[in-house]
Design a protein around this motif. Structure first.
Motif, PDB file in Angstrom:
ATOM      1  N   TYR A   2       0.834  -1.199   0.000  1.00  0.00           N
ATOM      2  CA  TYR A   2       0.000   0.000   0.000  1.00  0.00           C
ATOM      3  C   TYR A   2       0.870   1.252   0.000  1.00  0.00           C
ATOM      4  N   THR A   3       0.245   2.378  -0.217  1.00  0.00           N
ATOM      5  CA  THR A   3       0.931   3.668  -0.220  1.00  0.00           C
ATOM      6  C   THR A   3       1.690   3.849   1.092  1.00  0.00           C
ATOM      7  N   ILE A   4       2.926   4.319   0.978  1.00  0.00           N
ATOM      8  CA  ILE A   4       3.756   4.583   2.155  1.00  0.00           C
ATOM      9  C   ILE A   4       3.175   5.793   2.882  1.00  0.00           C
ATOM     10  N   ALA A   5       2.989   5.648   4.171  1.00  0.00           N
ATOM     11  CA  ALA A   5       2.434   6.717   5.006  1.00  0.00           C
ATOM     12  C   ALA A   5       3.554   7.611   5.529  1.00  0.00           C
ATOM     13  N   GLN A  21       8.830  -1.199   5.078  1.00  0.00           N
ATOM     14  CA  GLN A  21       9.921  -2.168   4.985  1.00  0.00           C
ATOM     15  C   GLN A  21       9.761  -3.055   3.753  1.00  0.00           C
ATOM     16  N   GLN A  22       8.527  -3.381   3.410  1.00  0.00           N
ATOM     17  CA  GLN A  22       8.274  -4.161   2.199  1.00  0.00           C
ATOM     18  C   GLN A  22       8.697  -3.363   0.963  1.00  0.00           C
ATOM     19  N   GLY A  23       8.370  -2.085   0.941  1.00  0.00           N
ATOM     20  CA  GLY A  23       8.767  -1.232  -0.176  1.00  0.00           C
ATOM     21  C   GLY A  23      10.271  -1.084  -0.283  1.00  0.00           C
ATOM     22  N   SER A  86       8.087  10.505  -2.760  1.00  0.00           N
ATOM     23  CA  SER A  86       9.139  10.019  -3.650  1.00  0.00           C
ATOM     24  C   SER A  86       9.132   8.492  -3.717  1.00  0.00           C
ATOM     25  N   LEU A  87       9.025   7.844  -2.553  1.00  0.00           N
ATOM     26  CA  LEU A  87       8.935   6.378  -2.517  1.00  0.00           C
ATOM     27  C   LEU A  87       7.691   5.905  -3.268  1.00  0.00           C
ATOM     28  N   ASN A  88       6.559   6.539  -3.005  1.00  0.00           N
ATOM     29  CA  ASN A  88       5.304   6.138  -3.642  1.00  0.00           C
ATOM     30  C   ASN A  88       5.337   6.319  -5.152  1.00  0.00           C
ATOM     31  N   ALA A  89       5.986   7.376  -5.635  1.00  0.00           N
ATOM     32  CA  ALA A  89       6.086   7.600  -7.081  1.00  0.00           C
ATOM     33  C   ALA A  89       6.834   6.449  -7.755  1.00  0.00           C
ATOM     34  N   ILE A  90       7.921   6.007  -7.151  1.00  0.00           N
ATOM     35  CA  ILE A  90       8.695   4.903  -7.714  1.00  0.00           C
ATOM     36  C   ILE A  90       7.893   3.603  -7.645  1.00  0.00           C
ATOM     37  N   LEU A  91       7.280   3.344  -6.502  1.00  0.00           N
ATOM     38  CA  LEU A  91       6.489   2.127  -6.345  1.00  0.00           C
ATOM     39  C   LEU A  91       5.286   2.118  -7.298  1.00  0.00           C
ATOM     40  N   ASP A  93       5.231   3.652 -10.243  1.00  0.00           N
ATOM     41  CA  ASP A  93       5.797   3.396 -11.574  1.00  0.00           C
ATOM     42  C   ASP A  93       6.091   1.908 -11.771  1.00  0.00           C
ATOM     43  N   LEU A  94       6.452   1.214 -10.707  1.00  0.00           N
ATOM     44  CA  LEU A  94       6.715  -0.220 -10.779  1.00  0.00           C
ATOM     45  C   LEU A  94       5.423  -1.034 -10.839  1.00  0.00           C
ATOM     46  N   GLY A  95       4.291  -0.391 -10.554  1.00  0.00           N
ATOM     47  CA  GLY A  95       2.998  -1.057 -10.610  1.00  0.00           C
ATOM     48  C   GLY A  95       2.727  -1.979  -9.425  1.00  0.00           C
ATOM     49  N   VAL A  96       3.347  -1.673  -8.273  1.00  0.00           N
ATOM     50  CA  VAL A  96       3.203  -2.560  -7.129  1.00  0.00           C
ATOM     51  C   VAL A  96       2.297  -2.011  -6.032  1.00  0.00           C
ATOM     52  N   LEU A  97       1.792  -0.795  -6.191  1.00  0.00           N
ATOM     53  CA  LEU A  97       0.896  -0.236  -5.165  1.00  0.00           C
ATOM     54  C   LEU A  97      -0.519  -0.719  -5.390  1.00  0.00           C
ATOM     55  N   GLU A  98      -1.134  -1.197  -4.331  1.00  0.00           N
ATOM     56  CA  GLU A  98      -2.529  -1.614  -4.377  1.00  0.00           C
ATOM     57  C   GLU A  98      -3.399  -0.422  -3.973  1.00  0.00           C
ATOM     58  N   THR A  99      -4.552  -0.349  -4.572  1.00  0.00           N
ATOM     59  CA  THR A  99      -5.478   0.703  -4.170  1.00  0.00           C
ATOM     60  C   THR A  99      -6.341   0.161  -3.046  1.00  0.00           C
ATOM     61  N   VAL A 100      -6.565   0.980  -2.075  1.00  0.00           N
ATOM     62  CA  VAL A 100      -7.411   0.603  -0.960  1.00  0.00           C
ATOM     63  C   VAL A 100      -8.847   0.889  -1.352  1.00  0.00           C
ATOM     64  N   PRO A 101      -9.720  -0.133  -1.294  1.00  0.00           N
ATOM     65  CA  PRO A 101     -11.112   0.097  -1.679  1.00  0.00           C
ATOM     66  C   PRO A 101     -11.772   1.141  -0.794  1.00  0.00           C
ATOM     67  N   VAL A 102     -12.538   2.006  -1.397  1.00  0.00           N
ATOM     68  CA  VAL A 102     -13.261   3.042  -0.642  1.00  0.00           C
ATOM     69  C   VAL A 102     -14.553   2.432  -0.149  1.00  0.00           C
ATOM     70  N   ALA A 103     -14.823   2.591   1.143  1.00  0.00           N
ATOM     71  CA  ALA A 103     -16.024   1.992   1.747  1.00  0.00           C
ATOM     72  C   ALA A 103     -17.259   2.785   1.410  1.00  0.00           C
TER      73      ALA A 103
END
Length: 103
Positions: A2-5, A21-23, A86-91, A93-103
């Motif tokens: 998920y997106t880095i907080a 840490q996963q990122g 910056s971390l999120n932009a790279i992740l 671009d790599l296509g590894v970020l999951e979108t969190v479903p909106v409730a």
């Protein structure tokens, strides 16, 4: 993953830290954080241990600091909003970020 907080700081313990840490592990494995092989392996091994406890310790701080240096950010070792983006932009671009479903 998920997106880095932000903010995330040494001593923090949470699922958000484990996500960071996963990122970092992915970036190290794909050599997007550039290090000599021995240092990279040392950090990867330490990150696995820290991720098991979801604690922001030395390896996480060092990995963040190196990332910041390599991307011309203030090398604080803490994840501030600029570092997170910056971390999120790279992740992203790599296509590894999951979108969190909106409730």
């Amino acid at each position: 993953m998920y997106t880095i907080a932000a903010p995330l700081n040494p001593g923090d313990q949470s699922a958000e830290v484990a996500n960071l840490q996963q990122g970092l592990t992915l970036l190290l494995t794909r050599q997007l954080i550039q290090l000599d092989p021995a240092t990279r392996q040392e950090l990867l091994n330490a990150l696995v241990n820290e991720a098991n406890d979801q604690v922001y310790k030395n390896a996480t701080q060092k990995s963040v600091s190196i990332f910041q240096e390599q991307h011309q950010l203030a090398a604080t070792g803490s994840v501030d909003p600029i570092t997170a983006e910056s971390l999120n932009a790279i992740l992203r671009d790599l296509g590894v970020l999951e979108t969190v479903p909106v409730a």
